[in-house]
Write a protein that holds these residues in place. Sequence first.
Motif, PDB file in Angstrom:
ATOM      1  N   SER A 440      45.270  20.199  32.431  1.00 39.86           N
ATOM      2  CA  SER A 440      45.570  21.387  33.221  1.00 39.86           C
ATOM      3  C   SER A 440      46.988  21.914  33.037  1.00 39.86           C
ATOM      4  CB  SER A 440      45.323  21.101  34.706  1.00 39.86           C
ATOM      5  OG  SER A 440      46.158  20.054  35.164  1.00 39.86           O
ATOM      6  N   GLY A 452      37.002  30.424  35.559  1.00 36.81           N
ATOM      7  CA  GLY A 452      37.531  29.215  36.179  1.00 36.81           C
ATOM      8  C   GLY A 452      38.882  29.493  36.794  1.00 36.81           C
ATOM      9  N   ASN A 453      39.729  28.463  36.856  1.00 35.13           N
ATOM     10  CA  ASN A 453      41.034  28.626  37.508  1.00 35.13           C
ATOM     11  C   ASN A 453      42.137  29.020  36.524  1.00 35.13           C
ATOM     12  OD1 ASN A 453      41.642  26.289  36.104  1.00 35.13           O
ATOM     13  ND2 ASN A 453      41.628  24.958  37.904  1.00 35.13           N
ATOM     14  N   TYR A 456      42.918  24.564  31.671  1.00 28.74           N
ATOM     15  CA  TYR A 456      41.884  23.662  31.183  1.00 28.74           C
ATOM     16  C   TYR A 456      41.456  22.717  32.306  1.00 28.74           C
ATOM     17  CZ  TYR A 456      42.264  25.013  26.304  1.00 28.74           C
ATOM     18  OH  TYR A 456      42.218  25.710  25.127  1.00 28.74           O
ATOM     19  N   PRO A 457      40.156  22.537  32.513  1.00 26.70           N
ATOM     20  CA  PRO A 457      39.690  21.670  33.612  1.00 26.70           C
ATOM     21  C   PRO A 457      39.769  20.200  33.226  1.00 26.70           C
ATOM     22  CG  PRO A 457      37.813  22.535  32.404  1.00 26.70           C
ATOM     23  CD  PRO A 457      39.040  23.172  31.788  1.00 26.70           C
ATOM     24  N   GLU A 458      39.938  19.361  34.230  1.00 25.56           N
ATOM     25  CA  GLU A 458      39.892  17.917  34.001  1.00 25.56           C
ATOM     26  C   GLU A 458      38.930  17.223  34.961  1.00 25.56           C
ATOM     27  OE1 GLU A 458      43.764  16.192  36.270  1.00 25.56           O
ATOM     28  OE2 GLU A 458      44.193  17.411  34.503  1.00 25.56           O
ATOM     29  N   HIS A 459      38.148  18.021  35.706  1.00 26.99           N
ATOM     30  CA  HIS A 459      37.153  17.471  36.631  1.00 26.99           C
ATOM     31  C   HIS A 459      36.002  18.460  36.719  1.00 26.99           C
ATOM     32  CE1 HIS A 459      35.297  16.014  40.373  1.00 26.99           C
ATOM     33  NE2 HIS A 459      35.953  14.882  40.176  1.00 26.99           N
ATOM     34  N   ASP A 461      34.612  19.592  39.192  1.00 25.16           N
ATOM     35  CA  ASP A 461      34.852  20.580  40.247  1.00 25.16           C
ATOM     36  C   ASP A 461      35.435  21.860  39.676  1.00 25.16           C
ATOM     37  OD1 ASP A 461      33.906  18.837  42.139  1.00 25.16           O
ATOM     38  OD2 ASP A 461      35.887  18.209  42.864  1.00 25.16           O
ATOM     39  N   ASP A 462      36.096  21.767  38.515  1.00 23.39           N
ATOM     40  CA  ASP A 462      36.733  22.923  37.899  1.00 23.39           C
ATOM     41  C   ASP A 462      35.968  23.401  36.657  1.00 23.39           C
ATOM     42  OD1 ASP A 462      38.911  22.883  39.738  1.00 23.39           O
ATOM     43  OD2 ASP A 462      39.757  21.191  38.619  1.00 23.39           O
ATOM     44  N   TYR A 463      34.713  23.002  36.539  1.00 20.49           N
ATOM     45  CA  TYR A 463      33.876  23.346  35.383  1.00 20.49           C
ATOM     46  C   TYR A 463      33.757  24.858  35.239  1.00 20.49           C
ATOM     47  CZ  TYR A 463      29.750  23.159  32.308  1.00 20.49           C
ATOM     48  OH  TYR A 463      28.867  23.292  31.267  1.00 20.49           O
ATOM     49  N   TYR A 464      33.858  25.342  34.000  1.00 22.58           N
ATOM     50  CA  TYR A 464      33.729  26.775  33.715  1.00 22.58           C
ATOM     51  C   TYR A 464      32.257  27.087  33.415  1.00 22.58           C
ATOM     52  CZ  TYR A 464      38.771  27.660  33.282  1.00 22.58           C
ATOM     53  OH  TYR A 464      40.122  27.822  33.511  1.00 22.58           O
ATOM     54  N   ASN A 478      35.289  23.373  28.490  1.00 25.30           N
ATOM     55  CA  ASN A 478      34.755  22.249  29.271  1.00 25.30           C
ATOM     56  C   ASN A 478      34.877  20.917  28.551  1.00 25.30           C
ATOM     57  OD1 ASN A 478      33.980  23.797  31.568  1.00 25.30           O
ATOM     58  ND2 ASN A 478      32.220  24.555  30.415  1.00 25.30           N
TER      59      ASN A 478
END
Length: 551
Positions: A440, A452-453, A456-459, A461-464, A478
């Motif tokens: 991230s 997404g946010n 880069y996601p690391e969980h 919960d933050d999946y694109y 992802n």
Amino acid sequence: MNKKKMIPVILSSAIVASSFSAVNVLANPSDSVTPITEQSQKNWNENSNVPIFVKEKYAEKFPSSNAKNAKAYLIKNEKKLGIQNAKHNLKVKNVQKDELGMTHVRFHQTKNNIPVEGSEIIVHFNEENEVVSVNGHVNKNAETDFVATTSSVTSNEALKIAKSSVSAPVKLEYAPSSELVVYPFEGKNRLAHKINVTFLGDEPGNWFVFVDATTGEVIDKYNALLHTEGIKKKHHKGVGNGVHGDLRQIHTTLEIVQGEGASFKLYDESHDDLEGIYTYDHNTGELFENESSSWKDPYQSPAVDAHYNSESVYEYYLEEHGRNSLDDNGMAIVSYVHYGTDYNNAFWNGRHMTYGDGDGEFMVPLSAGLDVAAHEMTHGVISHTANLQYRNQSGALNESFADIFGALIDEDDWEMGEDIMAPASKEEGRTALRSLSNPSKFPVSEERAPYGNGMYPEHMDDYYDMPIWVDNGGVHVNSSITNHAAYLIGEEIGKDKLGQIYYRALTVYLTPTSNFSDARNATVQSAVDIYGENSDEVTAVENGFDQVGIH
């Protein structure tokens, strides 16, 4: 738009990808494809890609571990496994015996003897000839759906349609391939010509195009740019300077041509059972050539690094996993450097590695990165093993395994591409392309950020949740979730053990349409196989996936 803010951000089969339209060389070719339909992301429904993962509590013993007995097991256990008509619909694809004494029989699902795209089942025997587990994916609809058995469209006609649909040049560098398959798409199984077209040029491609065998319609397509006589030869050790001035010891060939003299060329045929390692200048289409065994000219530096790194990756797979080249059968390892103009990219096109020189502002020549070379060559390994489809979660796993082995082979850190970033990138805080340890800390491209946010996601919960026509459903974004799981596991058990577990998962358990949960199961089972059911290694793998929300 401020160009300096749009630093390339993604490792891929084309090593970086971005939606920045002002710099076309940054674009992942698949991003610019007009969607065939807005329902494309629904192409695998719940009955066309059903996962199977069964561990036998009471293993069934057979006289031997072979395809016949594996088929017999599947026929007997159809109801438990959720498969139908295994006797007629499952065809043996290959049989693999590993160093643990286990035997793995891989079947391809068929319909009327035509392979069903993406559907494979693997039966696993232990060294006592007992079936201990079965995994894979099955297309339940294929058994009941009506699917045409003969094609109204010839393979030549389908090829013309496929080439036109992807704007392929008239002349192709490689002969295209064509296969008749049953293709599940948007809840329907259709007979299709699966065409693979590979080409270079301003917009290189490694396209898979599915042409309806009855109507000639392009059902689906995606770019997997996962981007003389009288000569005496003598193996020769040379030296050269890489992009960053590192002195490289490289293996080259001295050619002596009668009546013309001698020259040194960047190819190496000294390894047993390996066709060779070859490094070409894309500008000329020829092998690099030099008058001496000292390769010090700056123009040669990207080639020196590409040649050196290719051998390093080859030796890793051979020494750590007993794998002879990308196909495990000694195929030639080929690289091209000096591709394009200010090209901030590198790619594996299904046949060889190609490296751009970078623009000098954001990136230096991409062959300077050992992890970049490892990433690209691992795409080759993937295409010859699990062959993970380059879309959605299977595509993200394709990218992730390439990243993970990039970090394992370039073992100094958990960053990807730190050696190819130019001064302007570093000044703006872009010290690498991607981080497995802290995903991230880097932003995604502007095109992908709305899903997404922005980082880069690391969980999970933050999946694109991205449509198929953007980044092939998020393959370059992802992937950082499973990357981070690998980092967490590696920190607990070390990179050597991580490599053994992940290589086994890739080559023994994963299938073309495996998703993140399948990857967890495959990785846990691989740790069990190697280190035992209740080992610390198994616990570390389970904890790593737990921490990123993959169950």
